[in-house]
Design an enzyme around this catalytic site. Structure first.
Site, PDB file in Angstrom:
ATOM      1  N   LYS A  28       0.556  -1.050  -0.038  1.00 58.70           N
ATOM      2  CA  LYS A  28       0.316   0.080  -0.047  1.00 58.70           C
ATOM      3  C   LYS A  28       0.825   1.083   0.006  1.00 58.70           C
ATOM      4  O   LYS A  28       0.512   1.700  -0.706  1.00 58.70           O
ATOM      5  CB  LYS A  28      -0.996  -0.168   1.121  1.00 58.70           C
ATOM      6  CG  LYS A  28      -1.902  -0.789   1.049  1.00 58.70           C
ATOM      7  CD  LYS A  28      -2.820  -1.262   2.428  1.00 58.70           C
ATOM      8  CE  LYS A  28      -3.003  -2.311   1.922  1.00 58.70           C
ATOM      9  NZ  LYS A  28      -4.313  -2.482   3.512  1.00 58.70           N
ATOM     10  N   ASP A  72     -10.994   1.638   2.590  1.00 61.75           N
ATOM     11  CA  ASP A  72     -11.257   0.561   2.712  1.00 61.75           C
ATOM     12  C   ASP A  72     -12.957   0.186   2.320  1.00 61.75           C
ATOM     13  O   ASP A  72     -13.235  -1.210   2.038  1.00 61.75           O
ATOM     14  CB  ASP A  72     -10.913  -0.203   3.856  1.00 61.75           C
ATOM     15  CG  ASP A  72      -9.823  -1.092   3.844  1.00 61.75           C
ATOM     16  OD1 ASP A  72      -9.450  -1.028   2.962  1.00 61.75           O
ATOM     17  OD2 ASP A  72      -9.128  -0.946   5.185  1.00 61.75           O
ATOM     18  N   GLN A 131      -5.193  -1.273   9.283  1.00 59.83           N
ATOM     19  CA  GLN A 131      -4.930  -2.473   9.438  1.00 59.83           C
ATOM     20  C   GLN A 131      -5.380  -4.115   9.933  1.00 59.83           C
ATOM     21  O   GLN A 131      -5.534  -4.157  10.729  1.00 59.83           O
ATOM     22  CB  GLN A 131      -3.586  -3.166   8.480  1.00 59.83           C
ATOM     23  CG  GLN A 131      -3.022  -4.032   8.257  1.00 59.83           C
ATOM     24  CD  GLN A 131      -3.287  -4.676   6.657  1.00 59.83           C
ATOM     25  OE1 GLN A 131      -3.391  -3.661   5.810  1.00 59.83           O
ATOM     26  NE2 GLN A 131      -3.690  -5.533   6.468  1.00 59.83           N
TER      27      GLN A 131
END
Ligand code: NAP
Length: 264
Positions: A45, A112, A89
């Site tokens: 990322k 997300d 995460q």
């Protein structure tokens, strides 16, 4: 178009969009685990963000951090006007509620796509739909079969395909083998996300015009990564593993980040 080529073209286009913005988009990644797989995903990322000239900051906390302290850190980033996108995460340590954390991220920064009120499409299904669109797949009225019904892949995938006017059937571990064979045989699109190496193989009958999207990531006895489908099935398009949906998921995150920055 090959996925690698498609991703490279999209990244180039995103870089041009970033250059046209008043300031570079800023992604913050919160990590509260010591998981090597998470470390690898985060490295990806950070690299993707750098490639499109966006900024990315990793805030890494000890896995012993309390739920309240982690929620307070999320709140700080939510209120930071210098941050466009915030992701936490997974996995989280077992003493921290994943649901609470997902709901704590400000919906307008939730790149997300996990928040119940998010305006962003979740990355794996979004990456898949965008790629199928670019590949000329005709969604309207197509028979789409989604194998797997997890909250992170199967369910959001089915929802997005419904939005695209597919006829969607979701199959799972309680579906009989006979029914699986029936639905797969009639499918124009099969998205397989069950985590079983080589599950889709020659024992099923496929439409030659079918598209197969392989979400599965499984470590084989050879130590390498393999999908849920055996390679080379007799269909029109089959995404590879590795170098398939993983890349599309990463791309979707930076697409969402640029959208978030534009909304600013
Ligand atoms: P998960 O939470 O373990 O869910 C697996 C789903 O598959 C469940 O709904 C389960 O049914 C179903 N299933 C299991 N065995 C089955 C069978 N024999 N026939 C039909 N359905 C079956 O997994 P997930 O998080 O969705 O992930 C699935 C796979 O995708 C994993 O390999 C994961 O590593 C990979 N993944 C890849 C990406 C990417 O970006 N490439 C992203 C996320 C996940 P029940 O509900 O009945 O138990």
């Amino acid at each position: 178009m090959e996925i690698k080529e498609y991703v490279a073209l999209r990244k180039e286009a995103l870089k041009q969009q970033v250059r046209a913005l008043p300031r570079a988009p800023h992604l913050v990644i919160i990590q509260a685990n010591d998981n090597p797989a998470s470390d690898a995903y985060i490295r990806g990322k950070l690299k993707d963000s750098a490639e499109i000239e966006a900024r990315a900051t990793l805030l890494k906390f000890d896995p012993s951090i309390s739920e309240d302290d982690l929620l307070a850190e999320i709140e700080k980033v939510n209120h930071d006007p210098d941050v466009d996108g915030l992701i936490v995460q997974l996995p989280l340590p077992s003493h921290i509620s994943e649901e609470k954390v997902k709901s704590a991220v400000a919906p307008e920064k939730d790149v997300d796509g996990f928040h119940p009120l998010t305006t962003f499409d979740p990355c794996t299904p979004k990456g898949i739909v965008d790629y199928l669109t670019a590949s000329g797949f005709s969604f309207q009225g197509a028979n789409a079969v989604v194998l797997g019904r997890s909250n992170i892949v199967g369910k959001p995938m089915a929802k997005m395909l419904l939005k695209k006017n597919c006829n969607v059937t979701v199959l799972h571990s309680k579906t009989t083998e006979e029914d699986k064979a029936f639905y797969i045989h009639h499918a124009d699109l099969i998205v397989v996300a069950i985590g079983r190496l080589g599950f889709l193989d020659g024992r099923y009958d496929y439409k030659p015009s079918a598209y197969i999207v392989d979400v599965g990531i499984n470590r084989g006895e050879d130590g390498k990564l393999h999908g849920d489908a055996v390679p080379g099935l007799p269909v029109t398009l089959q995404t590879p593993v590795p170098g398939g949906v993983g890349l599309l998921t990463r791309l979707a995150l930076i697409e969402n980040l640029v959208i978030a920055a534009k909304h600013e």
